[in-house]
Design a protein around this motif. Structure first.
Motif, mmCIF file in Angstrom:
data_model
loop_
_atom_site.group_PDB
_atom_site.id
_atom_site.type_symbol
_atom_site.label_atom_id
_atom_site.label_comp_id
_atom_site.label_asym_id
_atom_site.label_seq_id
_atom_site.Cartn_x
_atom_site.Cartn_y
_atom_site.Cartn_z
ATOM 1 N N ARG B 141 -43.041 62.628 20.735
ATOM 2 C CA ARG B 141 -43.609 63.977 20.825
ATOM 3 C C ARG B 141 -43.352 64.603 22.197
ATOM 4 O O ARG B 141 -43.119 65.795 22.309
ATOM 5 C CB ARG B 141 -45.124 63.949 20.549
ATOM 6 N N LEU B 145 -39.870 66.326 19.932
ATOM 7 C CA LEU B 145 -39.653 66.059 18.505
ATOM 8 C C LEU B 145 -40.944 66.359 17.737
ATOM 9 O O LEU B 145 -42.031 66.098 18.239
ATOM 10 C CB LEU B 145 -39.263 64.595 18.290
ATOM 11 N N SER B 146 -40.807 66.875 16.520
ATOM 12 C CA SER B 146 -41.981 67.164 15.708
ATOM 13 C C SER B 146 -42.601 65.857 15.216
ATOM 14 O O SER B 146 -41.988 64.789 15.332
ATOM 15 C CB SER B 146 -41.587 68.010 14.505
ATOM 16 N N LEU B 149 -40.339 64.375 12.463
ATOM 17 C CA LEU B 149 -39.084 63.840 12.993
ATOM 18 C C LEU B 149 -39.333 62.524 13.746
ATOM 19 O O LEU B 149 -38.575 61.561 13.614
ATOM 20 C CB LEU B 149 -38.469 64.877 13.938
#
Lengths: 242, 238
Positions: B141, B145-146, B149
């Protein structure tokens, strides 16, 4: 520029951060010191919302990141973070660790990302480890890779959460060296550390935190040589005589 | 004494002939094995998909991203499946849900066992995902990145590797559980053996043969898992 206003963080009943307001200007190197449990790490982790503030606002380059409508992923992609426990991805090689985020977020294609990774590995002196898995690296090497991984996103700010605290003494130097070099390149850095000598060397401003508040702050010379508050003096006398 | 042994041996020989050779009855076992493997394969595939989805819903709860209706459905599903016998689930699905639908019984069995296995696989995956260090999610995170993901690229690859032995265990359990498919007259391996017994009135050899075949399949699966584990260990430098 990062503007923190009236930041509060509670874990249940426990008040970890109390009404903190602070501004961090571009290019500054801020070191946060203080006894354990003083809220230093929590404060740092609020800056990229790994912790959600209980109240207060944090504005980065005039974007209020505490606003739920803000795309926090985008904010984070411009803010690198280095952890005490490295948190490298053990199932990926060093190269893949570094290129994963830039490729997944479509900031670079694969060959651009690889070139950037090579450049960064050269910089942290670990080009020869490019195809290794993290499990094969020493702590100091892991942390340098973690720094390279964060830098691959070309962040505007770097947050360091006790980056040398879980390292063997002989490996601390190599990590600090990389950080000093980064500082001389003009990176905005916020660092939580217990390395007082290093804090003095790298920072332009030191924040002393205790019980969830910034008790005192100033240039390293001011704070280390001429602390004004009793609590600061008490803390420094404990950590500096050792 | 010798005569008795000789006598029983010749009965055994005769039974063997009746059980497996007459009418090509050995082929019943082969066909039954085929059905068992087919049901197991389809059910495990379905179970892994359901299990993964349910586990993802459950861990999102754990990660403080509650999805209200979905997580309640997931909780209820696991509770009901784990709280009732697989045979009863199979019977309900066949005699109640598909009561007025003409559908291949093998498919019904695969669906029932898949639904059943999904609940167990969900718990396996959930435990596997939660066994991955919290710092991995934070690191993902922090790079921007989500959640999804990070889950896909960082958490799940590590989680699946951790859960491989438990998954194989579930596969073995599932294989043996399909033996109750005979309850809805699916001609699986167990059913085939039982049919031979009913035809020849010799319980010993057909049932022994059935047991032996299950054992061999389980042995092969265990062998496969050991091979896979060693393969994965090679890229594991932790």
């Amino acid at each position: 520029m990062i503007i923190v206003e009236n930041l509060n963080k509670k874990f249940g009943e426990l008040e970890v951060l109390r009404d903190i307001s602070e501004t961090i200007y571009n290019g500054e190197k801020i070191v946060i010191i203080g006894p354990s449990g003083s809220g230093k790490s929590t404060f740092l982790r609020c800056l990229n919302l790994l912790e959600t503030p209980t109240s207060g606002t944090i504005t980065i380059d005039s974007v209020d990141i505490t606003d739920p409508k803000t795309d926090i992923n985008k904010v984070r992609s411009q803010m690198g973070m280095v952890f005490q426990n490295f948190n490298l991805f053990p199932h990926l090689t060093v190269l893949q660790n570094i290129t994963l985020a830039p490729i997944q977020l479509k900031l670079m294609n694969e060959s651009e990302a690889r070139d950037k990774a090579r450049y960064l590995l050269e910089r942290v002196g670990l080009m020869d480890k490019i195809d290794e898995y993290p499990g094969r690296l020493s702590g100091g090497q892991k942390q340098r890779i973690a720094i390279a991984r964060a830098l691959a996103m070309s962040p505007k700010t770097m947050l360091f959460d006790e980056p040398t605290s879980s390292l063997d003494p002989e490996m601390i130097g190599e990590v600090l060296e990389v950080m000093l070099e980064l500082a001389s390149d003009g990176m905005t850095m916020v660092i939580v550390t217990h390395e007082m000598g290093f804090a003095r060397k790298i920072s332009n401003r030191i924040l002393f935190m205790d019980e969830g508040m910034i008790v005192e702050q100033g240039s390293p010379d001011q704070l280390f040589d001429n602390p004004q508050k009793e609590r600061t003096r008490a803390f420094l006398s404990k950590v500096l005589t050792r | 004494m010798n005569m008795i042994i000789a006598l029983s041996f010749s009965t055994l020989k005769e039974n063997f002939y009746n059980d497996f050779i007459v009418d090509n009855r050995w082929k019943w076992l082969v066909d039954g094995l085929g059905v068992t493997l087919k049901v197991t394969l389809m059910a495990s595939f379905l179970g892994i998909i359901i299990g993964l989805l349910v586990a993802l819903v459950k861990v999102s709860q754990f990660h403080g991203r509650k999805i209200p209706v979905l997580s309640q459905i997931a909780d209820a599903y696991v509770l009901v499946i784990r709280g009732t016998p697989a045979v009863v689930q199979l019977l309900i699905i066949y005699y109640v849900i598909f009561a007025s639908v003409a559908i291949d019984k093998v498919l019904v069995a695969a669906l029932a066992f898949g639904l059943n296995s999904g609940a167990y696989v969900a718990e396996i995956f959930r435990a596997g995902i939660q066994s991955v260090d919290r710092g991995q999610m934070e690191a993902g995170r922090s790079l921007g990145l989500s959640y999804g993901l990070t889950m896909r690229k960082i958490i799940l690859p590590q989680a699946v590797k951790n859960t491989l032995p438990a998954l194989f265990n579930e596969l073995i359990t599932l294989l043996k559980e399909t033996a109750v498919a005979g309850y809805i007259a699916v001609a699986d391996l167990t059913r085939a053996g039982d049919l031979i017994r009913a035809r020849t009135f010799d319980p010993l050899l057909p049932l022994l043969a059935v047991a032996l075949i299950y054992l061999v399949i389980v042995l092969l699966l265990t062998r496969l898992m050991n091979l896979l584990e060693r393969r994965l260990a090679r890229s594991d430098h932790r």
